[in-house]
Design an enzyme around this catalytic site. Sequence first.
Site, PDB file in Angstrom:
ATOM      1  N   ARG A  56       8.223  -6.404   1.316  1.00 23.44           N
ATOM      2  CA  ARG A  56       9.230  -7.234   0.641  1.00 23.44           C
ATOM      3  C   ARG A  56       9.954  -6.438  -0.457  1.00 23.44           C
ATOM      4  O   ARG A  56      10.239  -6.955  -1.537  1.00 23.44           O
ATOM      5  CB  ARG A  56       8.591  -8.489   0.010  1.00 23.44           C
ATOM      6  CG  ARG A  56       7.938  -9.446   0.988  1.00 23.44           C
ATOM      7  CD  ARG A  56       8.968 -10.079   1.914  1.00 23.44           C
ATOM      8  NE  ARG A  56       8.414 -11.206   2.649  1.00 23.44           N
ATOM      9  CZ  ARG A  56       7.718 -11.124   3.788  1.00 23.44           C
ATOM     10  NH1 ARG A  56       7.508  -9.941   4.331  1.00 23.44           N
ATOM     11  NH2 ARG A  56       7.275 -12.206   4.384  1.00 23.44           N
ATOM     12  N   SER A  98       8.474 -18.453   1.627  1.00 27.00           N
ATOM     13  CA  SER A  98       7.424 -18.072   0.667  1.00 27.00           C
ATOM     14  C   SER A  98       8.046 -17.918  -0.717  1.00 27.00           C
ATOM     15  O   SER A  98       9.022 -17.184  -0.870  1.00 27.00           O
ATOM     16  CB  SER A  98       6.803 -16.731   1.050  1.00 27.00           C
ATOM     17  OG  SER A  98       6.247 -16.779   2.329  1.00 27.00           O
ATOM     18  N   GLU A 147       8.848 -13.966  -4.917  1.00 23.51           N
ATOM     19  CA  GLU A 147       9.629 -13.327  -3.858  1.00 23.51           C
ATOM     20  C   GLU A 147      11.074 -13.824  -3.961  1.00 23.51           C
ATOM     21  O   GLU A 147      12.028 -13.121  -3.629  1.00 23.51           O
ATOM     22  CB  GLU A 147       9.041 -13.708  -2.493  1.00 23.51           C
ATOM     23  CG  GLU A 147       9.767 -13.068  -1.346  1.00 23.51           C
ATOM     24  CD  GLU A 147       9.335 -13.601   0.004  1.00 23.51           C
ATOM     25  OE1 GLU A 147      10.105 -14.372   0.601  1.00 23.51           O
ATOM     26  OE2 GLU A 147       8.250 -13.224   0.471  1.00 23.51           O
TER      27      GLU A 147
HETATM   28  N1  EPU Z   1      -3.604 -20.145   3.582  1.00 25.55           N
HETATM   29  C1  EPU Z   1      -4.313 -21.175   3.002  1.00 25.55           C
HETATM   30  N2  EPU Z   1      -3.639 -22.265   2.534  1.00 25.55           N
HETATM   31  C2  EPU Z   1      -2.285 -22.367   2.606  1.00 25.55           C
HETATM   32  C3  EPU Z   1      -1.559 -21.310   3.175  1.00 25.55           C
HETATM   33  C4  EPU Z   1      -2.226 -20.204   3.671  1.00 25.55           C
HETATM   34  O1  EPU Z   1      -5.544 -21.125   2.931  1.00 25.55           O
HETATM   35  O2  EPU Z   1      -1.761 -23.377   2.149  1.00 25.55           O
HETATM   36  C5  EPU Z   1      -4.320 -19.000   4.147  1.00 25.55           C
HETATM   37  C6  EPU Z   1      -4.291 -19.055   5.666  1.00 25.55           C
HETATM   38  O3  EPU Z   1      -5.346 -19.793   6.185  1.00 25.55           O
HETATM   39  C7  EPU Z   1      -4.415 -17.616   6.046  1.00 25.55           C
HETATM   40  C8  EPU Z   1      -3.679 -16.905   4.935  1.00 25.55           C
HETATM   41  O4  EPU Z   1      -3.646 -17.806   3.827  1.00 25.55           O
HETATM   42  O5  EPU Z   1      -5.755 -17.175   6.026  1.00 25.55           O
HETATM   43  C9  EPU Z   1      -2.297 -16.414   5.316  1.00 25.55           C
HETATM   44  O6  EPU Z   1      -1.441 -17.503   5.644  1.00 25.55           O
HETATM   45  P1  EPU Z   1      -0.226 -17.367   6.691  1.00 25.55           P
HETATM   46  O7  EPU Z   1      -0.713 -16.791   7.966  1.00 25.55           O
HETATM   47  O8  EPU Z   1       0.471 -18.674   6.732  1.00 25.55           O
HETATM   48  O9  EPU Z   1       0.717 -16.250   6.090  1.00 25.55           O
HETATM   49  P2  EPU Z   1       1.170 -15.900   4.581  1.00 25.55           P
HETATM   50  O10 EPU Z   1       0.496 -14.642   4.187  1.00 25.55           O
HETATM   51  O11 EPU Z   1       0.982 -17.089   3.701  1.00 25.55           O
HETATM   52  C10 EPU Z   1       3.185 -14.365   5.227  1.00 25.55           C
HETATM   53  C11 EPU Z   1       4.635 -14.245   4.846  1.00 25.55           C
HETATM   54  C12 EPU Z   1       5.470 -15.288   5.602  1.00 25.55           C
HETATM   55  C13 EPU Z   1       5.283 -15.037   7.088  1.00 25.55           C
HETATM   56  C14 EPU Z   1       3.784 -15.153   7.431  1.00 25.55           C
HETATM   57  C15 EPU Z   1       3.488 -14.803   8.864  1.00 25.55           C
HETATM   58  C16 EPU Z   1       4.669 -13.405   2.555  1.00 25.55           C
HETATM   59  C17 EPU Z   1       4.920 -13.705   1.122  1.00 25.55           C
HETATM   60  N3  EPU Z   1       4.798 -14.424   3.402  1.00 25.55           N
HETATM   61  O12 EPU Z   1       2.735 -15.638   4.770  1.00 25.55           O
HETATM   62  O13 EPU Z   1       6.832 -15.055   5.279  1.00 25.55           O
HETATM   63  O14 EPU Z   1       6.013 -15.971   7.861  1.00 25.55           O
HETATM   64  O15 EPU Z   1       3.025 -14.221   6.615  1.00 25.55           O
HETATM   65  O16 EPU Z   1       3.603 -13.416   9.040  1.00 25.55           O
HETATM   66  O17 EPU Z   1       4.371 -12.263   2.902  1.00 25.55           O
HETATM   67  C18 EPU Z   1       8.644 -15.706   3.854  1.00 25.55           C
HETATM   68  O18 EPU Z   1       8.619 -14.564   3.411  1.00 25.55           O
HETATM   69  O19 EPU Z   1       9.472 -16.564   3.442  1.00 25.55           O
HETATM   70  C19 EPU Z   1       7.646 -16.087   4.854  1.00 25.55           C
HETATM   71  C20 EPU Z   1       7.531 -17.349   5.306  1.00 25.55           C
END
Ligand code: EPU
Length: 329
Positions: free
Chosen positions: A155, A229, A325
């Site tokens: 990012r 995010s 972000e």
């Molecule tokens: N999790 C929770 N509770 C929540 C949300 C997430 O426990 O409310 C846990 C999930 O269970 C999982 C982990 O956190 O173990 C990661 O969650 P997720 O797979 O949803 O991905 P993320 O790391 O929260 C990132 C990107 C997203 C992208 C997804 C999929 C960032 C800041 N965000 O989210 O990007 O779609 O991975 O690759 O890196 C964006 O940038 O706007 C965005 C949506």
Amino acid sequence: MISLQPYNSFQVKSHCDSLTQITSVQQLEELCRLTNDDVHILGGGSNSLFVNNPGAVWLIDIKHVEVVKEREEYQLVRFGAGEEWHDVVKYAVANNLGGIENLALIPGKTGAGPIQNIGAYGVELKDVLQSVSVVERSTGNRLEYHASACAFGYRNSKFKQEWKGKYIIDSIVLKLTKADYHTVNTSYGAIRKQIGKQDAVTIQDVFDAVVSIRSSKLPDPKVIGNGGSFFKNPIVNLDVYHQLISAFPEAPSYQVDEEHKKIPAGWLIDQAGWKGKTIGNVGCYEKQALVIINTGDATGQEVLEFSAMVQESVADTFGILLEREINVV
Ligand code: EPU
């Protein structure tokens, strides 16, 4: 005064003094030569939270698609900065070109992609980006930077750092691999689960899986105002990581390098008790705590104040500072 509400995905009420729609690179070059006044550059408004009146706004609406090189294995395709990013992904999938199918449904315009190096489901824009065409704000001169010159990271890029305010992106060139030569990326657990046990996984299959996962977990900004995010996933050193794990053994994490781990901010916010919680007109989305939503008539200031409470609470609970972000304007 012109309303910016239709131009920001948080759908917050905000105004600017003037709004200029820019539809060609020539117009952009001329405008840059004509005025050196402060202007705010707006693409899809999916990463901007308007708190103050930004004054003069230039809306980048440059649209074109052109194959600039064709080889046995790949095509280099130039896309105007004003193209909807999801349309670019659909174009690639429809033409059997691989590389960006994992980036389906990311809101915003194409020109914003390189700024924060958009990424999802194991793929980042930098993996397929060949070059970025820019117009220098102070001179109106056009330049093309190879992707390797842009210092892309998680990012992050030079456009957010030392080049901030210096250039306006007018188009990007992507290196898209023809289906026969492309290896789909299904490294992300959720994608594998969605696709199931299938022998030949196509570009279309991955696209469909990503669309289905995102639609089920993330709110559509056209319906519920949000900017995806809100925070980055924090990267912590091993000391911080070990402290976290000893208190919360179930905490998820990803290895960044030998000395750093990335902790999902969504998990931290969820554990701190914010998931689904609403204060006034702002809340944490019930299915993904990392997404802050405008539940009604929130102002940018209200969204910012809510995010500060979340930030403080996560810092108090885990000793980890979340970095935004979202770009606050
Ligand atoms: N999790 C929770 N509770 C929540 C949300 C997430 O426990 O409310 C846990 C999930 O269970 C999982 C982990 O956190 O173990 C990661 O969650 P997720 O797979 O949803 O991905 P993320 O790391 O929260 C990132 C990107 C997203 C992208 C997804 C999929 C960032 C800041 N965000 O989210 O990007 O779609 O991975 O690759 O890196 C964006 O940038 O706007 C965005 C949506």
